[in-house]
Design an enzyme around this catalytic site. Structure first.
Site, PDB file in Angstrom:
ATOM      1  N   LYS A   1       0.783  -1.040  -0.135  1.00  0.00           N
ATOM      2  CA  LYS A   1       0.138   0.002   0.017  1.00  0.00           C
ATOM      3  C   LYS A   1       0.857   1.309   0.037  1.00  0.00           C
ATOM      4  CE  LYS A   1      -3.695  -2.607   2.319  1.00  0.00           C
ATOM      5  NZ  LYS A   1      -4.595  -2.723   3.658  1.00  0.00           N
TER       6      LYS A   1
ATOM      7  N   GLN B   1      -4.011  -1.280   9.986  1.00  0.00           N
ATOM      8  CA  GLN B   1      -4.132  -2.760   9.553  1.00  0.00           C
ATOM      9  C   GLN B   1      -4.639  -3.864  10.243  1.00  0.00           C
ATOM     10  OE1 GLN B   1      -3.359  -3.363   6.133  1.00  0.00           O
ATOM     11  NE2 GLN B   1      -3.882  -5.493   6.194  1.00  0.00           N
TER      12      GLN B   1
ATOM     13  N   ASP C   1     -10.663   3.220   5.270  1.00  0.00           N
ATOM     14  CA  ASP C   1     -11.159   1.704   5.267  1.00  0.00           C
ATOM     15  C   ASP C   1     -12.347   1.569   5.355  1.00  0.00           C
ATOM     16  OD1 ASP C   1      -9.365  -0.101   4.991  1.00  0.00           O
ATOM     17  OD2 ASP C   1      -8.320  -0.335   7.081  1.00  0.00           O
TER      18      ASP C   1
HETATM   19  N1  GUN Z   1      -6.683  -6.726   6.542  1.00  0.00           N
HETATM   20  C1  GUN Z   1      -7.087  -7.447   5.446  1.00  0.00           C
HETATM   21  N2  GUN Z   1      -7.802  -6.719   4.586  1.00  0.00           N
HETATM   22  C2  GUN Z   1      -7.453  -5.548   4.964  1.00  0.00           C
HETATM   23  C3  GUN Z   1      -8.077  -4.111   4.644  1.00  0.00           C
HETATM   24  O1  GUN Z   1      -8.757  -4.068   3.654  1.00  0.00           O
HETATM   25  N3  GUN Z   1      -7.854  -3.110   5.435  1.00  0.00           N
HETATM   26  C4  GUN Z   1      -7.290  -3.321   6.783  1.00  0.00           C
HETATM   27  N4  GUN Z   1      -7.058  -2.427   7.183  1.00  0.00           N
HETATM   28  N5  GUN Z   1      -6.759  -4.541   7.147  1.00  0.00           N
HETATM   29  C5  GUN Z   1      -7.206  -5.556   6.399  1.00  0.00           C
END
Ligand code: GUN
Length: 288
Positions: free
Chosen positions: A49, A93, A116
């Site tokens: 990311k 995350q 998110d």
């Molecule tokens: N863990 C797995 N997928 C995601 C996501 O799209 N965002 C976040 N913050 N954590 C994740």
């Protein structure tokens, strides 16, 4: 059978985001990442990311915390990010260590920075179908894949397999909303006779987090199958000792489908692209 190319579609989205970011200069959209602990998958997702943010001309910052971080310490940092006008989006995350209350942590993020889409206000706005709600990146990516690959959804029976906050629940809300207009069933680990329910689906969204869980006997011929799973399975022939497989038994299922996403190269790249789009939108809104 048609293969839905998530890499190519994500590149289209990212090119559009990059062009819009350039127009904002000298303002630079800024996404702040928060990672707790060193879960290898989380390390790899956040790194990806950050790299993608740089590629589209955005700023990305990262704060790391040890597994032992307290809720209070984490909240203190989130409050500072909420108050920092140079930060437009905040991403914590998942998964978080067991002692941290995940939804409470997600809810600490200001709604206008919740790129998110996991907070109460984001989910509520999504279900209310209010314009400008941040939809969670993975389900938003699923919808974008369907749109951009010309899959008709109106009136179709979509079966979402999995009920997580991150994928299953928001995916169901998006598929149900105007624009997609699906009839939606959510199946999950406690569903009775899951195979017979999935077999009714015109559109299968596999998000249960179990390698090759969706087998060929569960698929109606001509269905469209979107595989959200990213599972590491041991593979001695690989340098890493593992390889990535989806939630769908791809080799057996694919020949039966109208269209299907591969893993890797399906939904995964779309999640990252939609995060960039959400961050850009957050920046534009905060700057008026
Ligand atoms: N863990 C797995 N997928 C995601 C996501 O799209 N965002 C976040 N913050 N954590 C994740």
């Amino acid at each position: 059978m048609r293969l839905i190319d998530g890499n190519a579609i994500a590149q289209q989205v990212l090119a559009e985001v990059k062009a819009r970011v350039a127009l904002l200069s000298p303002v630079i959209p800024h996404v702040a990442f928060v990672r707790v602990g060193d879960d290898p998958a989380s390390v790899s997702y956040v790194t990806k990311k950050q790299k993608t943010a740089a590629e589209v001309g955005m700023q990305a910052s990262l704060q790391l915390f040890p597994e032992t971080v307290t809720k209070e310490e984490l909240f203190h940092h989130l409050d500072a990010l909420n108050a920092d006008a140079s930060v437009h989006g905040i991403l914590i995350q998942a998964p978080l260590p067991k002692h941290l209350p995940e939804t409470e942590v997600f809810n600490r993020v200001s709604p206008e920075k919740d790129v998110d889409g996991f907070g109460t206000q984001s989910i509520g706005r999504l279900v209310q179908e209010l314009p400008g709600a941040f939809a969670a990146c993975t389900p938003a990516g699923v919808i974008e894949l369907l749109r951009r690959s010309g899959v008709e959804t109106a009136g179709k029976h979509a079966v979402v397999v999995g009920r997580s906050l991150i994928v299953g629940k928001p995916a169901a809300a998006l598929l149900l909303a105007k624009g997609c207009d699906c009839t939606v069933t959510i199946a999950h680990s406690r569903t009775r006779d899951l195979a017979s329910i999935v077999r009714q689906a015109d559109l299968v969204i596999a998000a249960i987090g179990k390698p090759r869980f969706i087998t060929v006997d569960m698929i109606k011929p001509g269905a469209v199958v979107i595989d959200v799973g990213i599972n590491r399975v041991p593979d001695a022939t690989k340098k890493t000792g593992y390889r990535i497989v989806g939630d769908v038994d791809f080799d057996a299922v694919a020949p039966l489908c109208e269209a299907i996403t591969p893993v890797p190269g399906g939904v995964g790249p779309m999640t990252v692209a939609m995060l960039m789009k959400n961050t850009l939108d957050a920046c534009v809104r905060q700057r008026g």
